[in-house]
Motif scaffolding. Structure first.
Motif, PDB file in Angstrom:
ATOM      1  N   PRO A 273       0.805  -1.234   0.000  1.00  0.00           N
ATOM      2  CA  PRO A 273       0.000   0.000   0.000  1.00  0.00           C
ATOM      3  C   PRO A 273       0.834   1.278   0.000  1.00  0.00           C
ATOM      4  N   GLN A 274       1.944   1.281   0.740  1.00  0.00           N
ATOM      5  CA  GLN A 274       2.784   2.476   0.785  1.00  0.00           C
ATOM      6  C   GLN A 274       3.470   2.713  -0.560  1.00  0.00           C
ATOM      7  N   ALA A 275       3.921   1.628  -1.197  1.00  0.00           N
ATOM      8  CA  ALA A 275       4.547   1.757  -2.517  1.00  0.00           C
ATOM      9  C   ALA A 275       3.529   2.247  -3.544  1.00  0.00           C
ATOM     10  N   HIS A 276       2.317   1.709  -3.466  1.00  0.00           N
ATOM     11  CA  HIS A 276       1.268   2.107  -4.409  1.00  0.00           C
ATOM     12  C   HIS A 276       0.901   3.573  -4.226  1.00  0.00           C
ATOM     13  N   ASP A 277       0.817   4.002  -2.986  1.00  0.00           N
ATOM     14  CA  ASP A 277       0.476   5.399  -2.717  1.00  0.00           C
ATOM     15  C   ASP A 277       1.556   6.324  -3.262  1.00  0.00           C
ATOM     16  N   ALA A 278       2.826   5.969  -3.053  1.00  0.00           N
ATOM     17  CA  ALA A 278       3.921   6.791  -3.577  1.00  0.00           C
ATOM     18  C   ALA A 278       3.907   6.809  -5.100  1.00  0.00           C
ATOM     19  N   TYR A 279       3.578   5.675  -5.696  1.00  0.00           N
ATOM     20  CA  TYR A 279       3.504   5.606  -7.165  1.00  0.00           C
ATOM     21  C   TYR A 279       2.411   6.530  -7.701  1.00  0.00           C
ATOM     22  N   LEU A 280       1.240   6.508  -7.083  1.00  0.00           N
ATOM     23  CA  LEU A 280       0.145   7.372  -7.541  1.00  0.00           C
ATOM     24  C   LEU A 280       0.496   8.849  -7.367  1.00  0.00           C
ATOM     25  N   LYS A 281       1.209   9.183  -6.298  1.00  0.00           N
ATOM     26  CA  LYS A 281       1.665  10.568  -6.131  1.00  0.00           C
ATOM     27  C   LYS A 281       2.665  10.931  -7.222  1.00  0.00           C
ATOM     28  N   GLY A 282       3.515   9.967  -7.592  1.00  0.00           N
ATOM     29  CA  GLY A 282       4.469  10.213  -8.677  1.00  0.00           C
ATOM     30  C   GLY A 282       3.779  10.482  -9.994  1.00  0.00           C
ATOM     31  N   ASP A 284       0.833  11.757 -10.376  1.00  0.00           N
ATOM     32  CA  ASP A 284       0.221  13.076 -10.286  1.00  0.00           C
ATOM     33  C   ASP A 284       1.264  14.172 -10.515  1.00  0.00           C
ATOM     34  N   SER A 285       2.440  14.017  -9.940  1.00  0.00           N
ATOM     35  CA  SER A 285       3.507  15.016 -10.109  1.00  0.00           C
ATOM     36  C   SER A 285       3.993  15.041 -11.549  1.00  0.00           C
ATOM     37  N   TRP A 286       4.204  13.863 -12.140  1.00  0.00           N
ATOM     38  CA  TRP A 286       4.717  13.793 -13.509  1.00  0.00           C
ATOM     39  C   TRP A 286       3.725  14.382 -14.511  1.00  0.00           C
ATOM     40  N   ASN A 287       2.449  14.151 -14.289  1.00  0.00           N
ATOM     41  CA  ASN A 287       1.428  14.641 -15.222  1.00  0.00           C
ATOM     42  C   ASN A 287       1.293  16.158 -15.217  1.00  0.00           C
ATOM     43  N   SER A 288       1.924  16.834 -14.256  1.00  0.00           N
ATOM     44  CA  SER A 288       1.895  18.304 -14.264  1.00  0.00           C
ATOM     45  C   SER A 288       2.740  18.859 -15.401  1.00  0.00           C
ATOM     46  N   ARG A 289       3.674  18.053 -15.917  1.00  0.00           N
ATOM     47  CA  ARG A 289       4.560  18.436 -17.026  1.00  0.00           C
ATOM     48  C   ARG A 289       5.318  19.731 -16.727  1.00  0.00           C
ATOM     49  N   GLU A 291       8.965  21.351 -14.615  1.00  0.00           N
ATOM     50  CA  GLU A 291      10.269  20.943 -14.107  1.00  0.00           C
ATOM     51  C   GLU A 291      10.181  20.529 -12.646  1.00  0.00           C
ATOM     52  N   ALA A 292       9.445  21.293 -11.855  1.00  0.00           N
ATOM     53  CA  ALA A 292       9.281  20.945 -10.446  1.00  0.00           C
ATOM     54  C   ALA A 292       8.536  19.626 -10.304  1.00  0.00           C
ATOM     55  N   GLY A 293       7.535  19.420 -11.151  1.00  0.00           N
ATOM     56  CA  GLY A 293       6.771  18.177 -11.103  1.00  0.00           C
ATOM     57  C   GLY A 293       7.622  16.964 -11.438  1.00  0.00           C
ATOM     58  N   PHE A 294       8.492  17.112 -12.446  1.00  0.00           N
ATOM     59  CA  PHE A 294       9.374  16.004 -12.813  1.00  0.00           C
ATOM     60  C   PHE A 294      10.314  15.655 -11.646  1.00  0.00           C
ATOM     61  N   ARG A 295      10.870  16.683 -11.023  1.00  0.00           N
ATOM     62  CA  ARG A 295      11.797  16.431  -9.905  1.00  0.00           C
ATOM     63  C   ARG A 295      11.079  15.742  -8.747  1.00  0.00           C
ATOM     64  N   GLN A 296       9.864  16.204  -8.440  1.00  0.00           N
ATOM     65  CA  GLN A 296       9.105  15.591  -7.353  1.00  0.00           C
ATOM     66  C   GLN A 296       8.746  14.146  -7.693  1.00  0.00           C
ATOM     67  N   SER A 297       8.404  13.893  -8.952  1.00  0.00           N
ATOM     68  CA  SER A 297       8.022  12.530  -9.349  1.00  0.00           C
ATOM     69  C   SER A 297       9.198  11.570  -9.211  1.00  0.00           C
ATOM     70  N   ILE A 298      10.414  12.044  -9.440  1.00  0.00           N
ATOM     71  CA  ILE A 298      11.595  11.193  -9.243  1.00  0.00           C
ATOM     72  C   ILE A 298      11.667  10.732  -7.794  1.00  0.00           C
ATOM     73  N   ASP A 299      11.405  11.647  -6.872  1.00  0.00           N
ATOM     74  CA  ASP A 299      11.413  11.285  -5.452  1.00  0.00           C
ATOM     75  C   ASP A 299      10.288  10.302  -5.133  1.00  0.00           C
ATOM     76  N   ASP A 300       9.104  10.551  -5.689  1.00  0.00           N
ATOM     77  CA  ASP A 300       7.949   9.686  -5.409  1.00  0.00           C
ATOM     78  C   ASP A 300       8.166   8.273  -5.950  1.00  0.00           C
ATOM     79  N   PHE A 301       8.599   8.172  -7.198  1.00  0.00           N
ATOM     80  CA  PHE A 301       8.811   6.848  -7.789  1.00  0.00           C
ATOM     81  C   PHE A 301       9.957   6.112  -7.088  1.00  0.00           C
ATOM     82  N   SER A 302      10.980   6.849  -6.692  1.00  0.00           N
ATOM     83  CA  SER A 302      12.092   6.228  -5.973  1.00  0.00           C
ATOM     84  C   SER A 302      11.617   5.665  -4.632  1.00  0.00           C
ATOM     85  N   LEU A 303      10.716   6.376  -3.964  1.00  0.00           N
ATOM     86  CA  LEU A 303      10.158   5.890  -2.703  1.00  0.00           C
ATOM     87  C   LEU A 303       9.333   4.628  -2.937  1.00  0.00           C
TER      88      LEU A 303
END
Length: 589
Positions: A273-282, A284-289, A291-303
């Motif tokens: 569940p924690q991995a899935h939640d981090a993935y869904l947040k990633g 959401d961040s990536w879909n913002s398209r 630069e800040a969203g891409f950087r945040q998504s890297i952290d989310d997917f890595s988590l």
């Protein structure tokens, strides 16, 4: 230059040498006709032929892509009587014989049709693909911060359904689906707009460690609810709930599951569940398209990966995030693309049937490895595993366009548009493909359509401006580029394009001012040297342009993959340094 092309606006470039036919003989040979025939076609049927004046002499030339389009349009017209007469003069069959053979052919076809009607062939009947749209799941938790969760489940549901049986079930893509969030339109209105047969709508409620998914399937033609159900379980069973919905949809629309889809639905992988939640947040961040969203998504997917090292889709997300920062010029390519490649390969190790992973690896192959056959192989694999993957069709179309394969590119982008008709990227990229083929009128029409439909979409304004500049429409082109910069301030590529446009319009001081700013900015953050080289190209400083291009080559700038098709670099094509540059990139003109 000593030549004047009276059929082309001043300032617009000539086509690539490989696309140009010089003289009546080459034009006639390309069309497989006699010289006198193509000369007659120019006068009577508008064959697109251009003329150049050299002092007191004149020559004709044509562009292959324009001839191809003309032929396609001509085939839809009834046969020309003059051409039948000409055929007799050139030794072809006389008209009366052609008519007789056509009559016999019609009789034969009718007889064959009657036989097939009375004796149906063995094998399954080819059925029309059923089209489905998944509307954004409603967040019923009462907490706006949970929107990423319901949106993420919607995206996962779209991907899940798209893999059930891609030959029989087409699923409208996420970008279009999200335009209907909180819609008040009826099922019949949505169905008409998207050509959908069924609509899946639902809601998501998450509280602590529990999740409830409610779904209902609506048949568009009579707006009947053919299925509805509610599923409630622990968060760890979220994939099981999604699989239950997918199986119900397949059953109701009478779709036979592929063996791979059946196996996935029957044996879903365990979900952290924690991995899935981090993935869904990633997601959401990536879909913002941004630069800040891409950087945040890297952290989310890595988590997500840290919580579940075998989470294939999280590796895909990480690959996309790293590649996006390189593609959009936020970070140096050599810094991020190797990380993107490593993540994509790991995703394929876990699941080599994952279309999204082949997409991600194809991006790296094209944008960083400069392995264009390898990229094509990956994109084709993605489409094979999920033909409803609009992104795979889109990126494959752009690859084909950059390689000069315009017809194939247009076919792929049209398929992408059918799957994701609400995507501003895809609609703009239709025009981009025409642009690379130097069909600037068609390019401008498509880009303007995208701009008018999505007035806040910076990329559409950018491409309208780029096409305007190639057509010699400098003032409106500069205005469009300025508007794109208002919508995406600080984008160094947009600033470089504006400087190029200023240079082409004779506003050299303005161009040099932006050039100085970008060179200063490059000392503080990453700015692709290819952007600087582009400005020098507009200023007609070839030595400086090639100097910066060499630096771009060392840094493996993504922009270099456009060299074969990009009209803006046409003034450099006659220089031997350009050939060496394209060969180094793997384009080998």
């Amino acid at each position: 230059m000593s030549t004047i092309d009276s059929s082309r606006p001043l300032g617009s470039p000539a086509p690539a040498v490989s696309d140009r036919l010089d003289g009546w003989k080459e034009i006639a040979a390309y069309l497989d006709r006699e010289v006198r025939t193509v000369q007659r076609w120019e006068k009577s049927e508008g064959l697109p032929v251009h003329r150049q004046q050299h002092d007191k002499l004149g020559t004709v030339w044509a562009v292959k892509a324009e001839l191809d389009d003309w032929q396609t349009q001509r085939q839809a017209k009834p046969p020309d009587t003059d051409e039948e007469e000409e055929g007799e003069k050139e030794g072809q069959s006389p008209a009366w014989l052609k008519l007789a053979l056509m009559t016999l052919g019609v009789i034969a076809i009718a007889a064959a049709g009657y036989w097939v009607y009375k004796h149906p062939p063995f094998g399954p009947k080819q059925e029309r693909k059923v089209m489905l749209v998944v509307l954004p799941f409603e967040n019923t938790s009462g907490d706006p911060k949970q929107e990423y969760f319901s949106d993420g489940l919607t995206e996962e549901m779209i991907a899940q359904l798209g893999k059930l049986n891609p030959q029989r079930l087409g699923v409208i893509a996420r970008t279009t689906s999200m335009t209907y969030k909180h819609t008040t339109k009826t099922a019949s209105a949505i169905g008409r707009e998207l050509g959908a047969d069924y609509i899946l709508e639902g809601s998501v409620f998450r509280s602590q460690q529990r999740v409830r998914i409610t779904g209902q399937l609506i048949q568009v033609k009579d707006q009947t609810h053919v299925w509805a159900n509610t599923y409630d379980s622990d968060l760890s069973d979220t994939l099981v709930l999604q699989n239950n919905v997918a199986q119900a949809v397949a059953r109701e629309v009478e779709i036979k599951l592929t063996p791979g889809a059946q196996a996935r639905l029957e044996q879903p992988r365990p979900l952290n569940p924690q991995a899935h939640d981090a993935y869904l947040k990633g997601l959401d961040s990536w879909n913002s398209r941004t630069e800040a969203g891409f950087r945040q998504s890297i952290d989310d997917f890595s988590l997500a990966i840290a919580k579940d090292p075998n989470y294939a889709l999280a590796y895909v997300g990480l690959a996309d995030a790293y590649a996006s920062t390189g593609f959009y010029g936020a970070r140096p390519p050599r810094e991020v693309y190797p990380e993107a490649k490593k993540a994509a390969l790991r995703a394929l190790e876990i699941d080599d049937t994952l279309a999204e992973a082949h997409d991600a690896l194809g991006d790296v192959r094209a944008e960083y490895d400069w392995d264009f056959p390898g990229a094509e192989s990956e994109f084709r694999a993605a489409i094979q595993y999920n033909s409803s993957d609009a992104r795979a069709h889109e990126v494959y179309a752009l690859l084909l366009a950059r390689l000069g394969r315009t017809r194939e590119a247009l076919n792929e982008i049209q398929q992408a548009k059918q799957i994701d008709p609400g995507s501003p990227f895809i609609r703009t990229h239709v025009g981009v493909i025409y642009y690379y083929a130097r069909q600037f009128d068609q390019a401008l029409a498509a880009c303007e359509e995208a701009r008018d439909r999505y007035p806040s979409f910076a990329l559409a304004h950018m491409w309208v401006g780029v096409v305007d500049i190639q057509k010699g429409l400098y003032d409106p082109g500069i205005a469009e580029l300025q508007e794109s910069l208002k919508l995406a301030p600080g984008n160094s590529y947009l600033e470089a394009l504006l400087a190029y446009a200023d240079a082409m319009a004779g506003k050299r001081d303005a161009a040099r001012g932006i050039l100085h700013d970008l060179q200063t900015l490059r000392q503080q953050k990453y700015v692709s040297p290819a952007y600087i080289g582009l400005i020098y190209t507009g200023l007609n400083d070839k030595n400086s342009a090639f100097g910066w291009a060499d630096l771009a080559l060392q840094e493996r700038s993504v922009w270099l993959i456009y060299l074969k098709a990009e009209p803006m670099v046409d003034p450099l094509r006659s220089d031997e340094r350009f050939l060496k540059l394209t060969q180094a990139v793997g384009l080998g003109l």
